[in-house]
Design a protein around this motif. Structure first.
Motif, mmCIF file in Angstrom:
data_model
loop_
_atom_site.group_PDB
_atom_site.id
_atom_site.type_symbol
_atom_site.label_atom_id
_atom_site.label_comp_id
_atom_site.label_asym_id
_atom_site.label_seq_id
_atom_site.Cartn_x
_atom_site.Cartn_y
_atom_site.Cartn_z
ATOM 1 N N SER A 28 -12.307 -9.553 2.816
ATOM 2 C CA SER A 28 -13.081 -10.797 2.893
ATOM 3 C C SER A 28 -14.270 -10.774 1.930
ATOM 4 N N GLY A 153 -13.225 -11.782 11.661
ATOM 5 C CA GLY A 153 -14.576 -11.398 11.247
ATOM 6 C C GLY A 153 -15.247 -10.468 12.237
ATOM 7 N N ASN A 156 -18.158 -8.021 11.182
ATOM 8 C CA ASN A 156 -19.408 -8.722 10.859
ATOM 9 C C ASN A 156 -20.114 -9.232 12.103
#
Length: 184
Positions: A28, A153, A156
């Motif tokens: 990403s 994600g 994160n």
């Protein structure tokens, strides 16, 4: 030149290299990667859930499906990065993550991707890049099942998670140092 909302020029790559949080977290951050989605592929059950694949009985692997712009990053570059993000010599595992859901696999979307993946593995094997044999499977892409929203994600969003602190964060830090010129 493709317009910003036109995504018809994008291609897909689907990779399994252990826990999808590491693979997704790294890709990403790469220029030319439009999206990196954690999910499941390669099994026999329909609509698998994380709990289902964790049993190892569904046959699915944790994968990351990438949408990428081949004018900004090549499939060859993606495969080369992939081999730095995991240990392709471990059969059905990555470190302490054990089971077929953590296998190393490249799910190709066309003959060119198959050829590139197989050639890269042959070249790496001949060059003895790894001490043991590469066990990465090269298989045709099958139906992709997107993982649950909380997996997207994940690294994160959850840096305090013990697994992220112990495994994901150190891998991503090394990755950022190695591929600084490819970062967004």
């Amino acid at each position: 030149m493709a317009n910003i909302t036109d995504k018809s020029h994008l291609q897909h790559a689907t990779l399994a290299g252990g826990c999808f949080w590491c693979i997704e977290g790294a890709f990403s951050q790469i220029k030319g990667i439009h999206s990196a989605i954690s999910g499941y592929m390669g099994g026999h059950s329909e609509n698998p859930t994380y709990e289902n694949i964790c049993t190892g009985n569904s046959g699915h692997a944790e994968v990351v499906q990438l949408s990428f712009d081949p004018q900004k990053i090549t499939y060859q570059e993606i495969i080369e990065i992939f081999f730095t993000l995991h240990n392709p010599t471990q059969l059905n595992r990555q470190g302490n993550d054990i089971g077929s859901q953590y296998r190393s696999a490249i799910f190709y979307h066309d003959e060119s991707q198959q050829s590139t993946a197989e050639k890269t593995i042959r070249e790496m094997s001949a060059a003895k890049i790894f001490e043991q044999n590469i066990v990465t499977q090269v298989c045709p892409a099958e139906l992709f099942y997107s993982g649950e929203e909380y997996h997207q994600g994940y690294a994160n969003k959850n840096p305090q998670n013990q697994y992220c602190q112990a495994v994901v964060s150190p891998k991503l830090a090394k990755f950022r140092q190695t591929f600084v010129d490819k970062l967004k």
